[in-house]
Enzyme design. Structure first.
Site, short mmCIF file in Angstrom:
data_model
loop_
_atom_site.label_atom_id
_atom_site.label_comp_id
_atom_site.label_asym_id
_atom_site.label_seq_id
_atom_site.Cartn_x
_atom_site.Cartn_y
_atom_site.Cartn_z
N CYS A 18 0.88 -1.26 -0.10
CA CYS A 18 0.10 -0.13 0.12
C CYS A 18 0.44 1.50 -0.43
O CYS A 18 0.32 2.26 -0.65
CB CYS A 18 -1.48 -0.08 1.34
SG CYS A 18 -1.95 -1.55 1.27
N HIS A 59 -3.86 7.32 2.63
CA HIS A 59 -3.62 6.04 1.99
C HIS A 59 -5.06 5.32 2.88
O HIS A 59 -4.98 5.69 4.40
CB HIS A 59 -2.31 4.42 2.79
CG HIS A 59 -3.24 3.20 2.55
ND1 HIS A 59 -3.21 3.35 1.45
CD2 HIS A 59 -3.09 2.49 3.23
CE1 HIS A 59 -3.45 1.47 1.08
NE2 HIS A 59 -3.37 0.87 2.38
N ASN A 81 -10.07 -0.41 0.90
CA ASN A 81 -8.44 0.26 0.66
C ASN A 81 -8.54 -0.54 -1.07
O ASN A 81 -8.23 -1.53 -1.07
CB ASN A 81 -8.02 -1.00 1.92
CG ASN A 81 -6.09 -0.62 2.17
OD1 ASN A 81 -5.45 -0.77 0.57
ND2 ASN A 81 -5.54 -1.47 2.91
N1 ACO Z 1 -17.22 -8.73 11.13
C1 ACO Z 1 -17.28 -9.40 12.54
N2 ACO Z 1 -17.33 -9.45 13.45
C2 ACO Z 1 -16.20 -9.35 13.62
C3 ACO Z 1 -15.50 -9.32 11.61
C4 ACO Z 1 -16.18 -8.55 11.21
N3 ACO Z 1 -16.51 -8.46 9.67
N4 ACO Z 1 -13.77 -8.92 11.51
C5 ACO Z 1 -13.44 -10.00 12.81
N5 ACO Z 1 -14.31 -9.62 13.44
C6 ACO Z 1 -14.01 -9.90 15.42
C7 ACO Z 1 -13.09 -11.10 15.45
O1 ACO Z 1 -13.43 -12.01 14.71
C8 ACO Z 1 -13.14 -10.93 16.85
O2 ACO Z 1 -14.20 -11.34 17.98
P1 ACO Z 1 -13.38 -12.29 18.85
O3 ACO Z 1 -13.90 -11.29 19.69
O4 ACO Z 1 -15.04 -13.28 19.39
O5 ACO Z 1 -12.23 -13.06 18.96
C9 ACO Z 1 -13.74 -9.13 17.13
O6 ACO Z 1 -14.67 -8.67 15.44
C10 ACO Z 1 -12.37 -8.37 17.27
O7 ACO Z 1 -11.31 -8.53 16.17
P2 ACO Z 1 -10.21 -7.80 15.81
O8 ACO Z 1 -9.49 -7.86 15.01
O9 ACO Z 1 -9.69 -7.54 16.73
O10 ACO Z 1 -11.36 -6.22 15.66
P3 ACO Z 1 -10.45 -4.54 15.45
O11 ACO Z 1 -11.24 -4.17 16.70
O12 ACO Z 1 -9.11 -4.10 15.66
O13 ACO Z 1 -10.81 -4.44 14.10
C11 ACO Z 1 -9.74 -4.64 11.62
C12 ACO Z 1 -10.28 -5.23 13.06
C13 ACO Z 1 -10.81 -3.18 11.43
C14 ACO Z 1 -9.36 -5.28 11.18
C15 ACO Z 1 -8.58 -3.64 12.50
O14 ACO Z 1 -7.42 -4.52 13.87
C16 ACO Z 1 -8.15 -2.34 11.62
O15 ACO Z 1 -8.44 -1.88 10.87
N6 ACO Z 1 -6.79 -3.26 11.60
C17 ACO Z 1 -5.68 -2.04 10.32
C18 ACO Z 1 -5.82 -3.62 9.19
C19 ACO Z 1 -5.76 -3.00 7.65
O16 ACO Z 1 -5.38 -1.75 8.10
N7 ACO Z 1 -4.97 -3.61 7.21
C20 ACO Z 1 -4.95 -2.98 5.92
C21 ACO Z 1 -3.73 -1.51 6.38
S1 ACO Z 1 -2.45 -1.92 5.50
C22 ACO Z 1 -2.11 -1.62 3.75
O17 ACO Z 1 -3.27 -1.60 3.25
C23 ACO Z 1 -1.71 -3.46 3.43
#
Ligand code: ACO
Length: 315
Positions: free
Chosen positions: A116, A240, A270
């Site tokens: 990215c 980004h 993204n």
């Molecule tokens: N829908 C519902 N529940 C979900 C989903 C979903 N799509 N995805 C995960 N969950 C659940 C998980 O299973 C977890 O459940 P549990 O507590 O029973 O285990 C709970 O939600 C919390 O999961 P987390 O991963 O801790 O959730 P978080 O608040 O961290 O959000 C997210 C996840 C949105 C992916 C966040 O961590 C994030 O945005 N991180 C950055 C990711 C990113 O931007 N990546 C790309 C950037 S770099 C690049 O661009 C290459």
């Protein structure tokens, strides 16, 4: 005296097919529109059709950028494409496909892989060619179709990404305008938190979130200082488009109000290397940015990589 590199044309292209959060739920994914919007800011994303691929997105964006620059295509001396999803998964490069499709002579054309952050890496590379008088005009494209390698049953990743392309024409320009500062970074010790393994994206979402905020914010502050500017000199931050909460943390820590931050991830998710040029192109098209504005382009992603370009907009 070295010439300066500046953006003289810009364009973007998005596939027509829209997949909303509700569509994902309807396909059987265990998630909800509310969960996705509140955690990421994303409402929908665009996905390529069977006839499209990364090179077709790149070519459409390139044609628009060339038209916006009003140049004769034959004056382009370099094609650089940032992508992690080339049509052939390796070689030939998307850049060579674009070079051929545009009928360009045997100029240098190559892809850059920095996830990215790819657009920052590609722009900075083309900038060196121009500043060192190796070419006068370059085509720089960010294009990705992550839907090709998406596991649509993995709710941790498939909600985040979309397909698209953005392109700029970079050329020798007036000394006072153009790219004033560029810096690129990588920290390979974080390689495991976001990777394509067995043609599938694997991500530790929380770790990516933390590493992004921890590394990138100090680098932006330092870059602004090194460019001889203060935070209040920044007219627009074009980050980004990964997650609205990451963007919000960045802008809050830099003391930039929402009206100075360009976001469009609610519509496109993204789009990896395409996200910065698409956001820039849309902001220009909507007349949000104008000549003389100071812009900070900030990319971050797998590697872990990050990069910053500070420029004075001249279109
Ligand atoms: N829908 C519902 N529940 C979900 C989903 C979903 N799509 N995805 C995960 N969950 C659940 C998980 O299973 C977890 O459940 P549990 O507590 O029973 O285990 C709970 O939600 C919390 O999961 P987390 O991963 O801790 O959730 P978080 O608040 O961290 O959000 C997210 C996840 C949105 C992916 C966040 O961590 C994030 O945005 N991180 C950055 C990711 C990113 O931007 N990546 C790309 C950037 S770099 C690049 O661009 C290459």
């Amino acid at each position: 005296m070295k010439p300066t590199a500046g953006i003289i044309g810009i364009g973007h292209y998005l596939p027509e097919k829209i997949i909303t959060n509700e569509d994902l739920v309807a396909q059987g994914l265990d998630t909800s529109d509310d969960w996705i919007q509140s955690r990421t800011g994303i409402r929908e994303r665009r996905i390529i059709s069977e006839e499209e691929n990364t090179s077709t997105l790149a070519l459409e964006a390139a044609r628009k950028a060339i038209q916006s620059a009003g140049i004769d295509t034959s004056t382009i001396g370099l094609v650089v494409v940032a992508t992690s999803t080339s049509d052939y998964g390796g070689f030939p490069s998307v850049a060579c496909q674009v070079q051929h499709a545009l009928g360009l002579p045997n100029i240098p054309a190559f892809d850059i892989s920095a996830a990215c952050t790819g657009f920052n890496y590609a722009l900075t590379t083309a900038q060196q060619y121009i500043e060192n008088n190796m070419v006068k005009t370059a085509l720089v494209i960010g294009a990705d179709a992550l839907s090709k390698i998406m596991d649509w049953t993995d709710r941790n990743t498939c909600i985040l990404f979309g397909d698209g392309a953005g392109a700029v024409v970079l050329s020798q320009t007036e000394k006072s305008k153009g790219i004033h500062y560029a810096e690129l970074f990588s920290d390979g010790s974080q390689a495991e938190i976001l990777k394509i393994d067995n043609e599938r994206i694997e991500m530790e979402g929380r770790a990516v979130f933390k590493v992004a905020v921890k590394n990138v914010v100090p680098s932006i502050s330092e870059a602004i200082l090194k460019a001889g500017l203060k935070n209040e000199d920044i007219d627009f931050l074009i980050p980004h488009q990964a997650n609205i909460r990451i963007i919000k943390q960045m802008s809050d820590r830099l003391g930039l109000s929402d009206d100075k931050v360009v976001t469009n991830l609610e519509k496109y998710g993204n789009t990896s290397a395409a996200s910065i040029p698409i956001a820039l192109s849309e902001a220009f098209e909507k007349k949000r940015i104008s000549s003389g504005d100071t812009l900070v382009l900030v990319g971050f992603g797998a590697g872990f990589t990050w990069g910053i370009n500070i420029l004075e907009w001249e279109l």
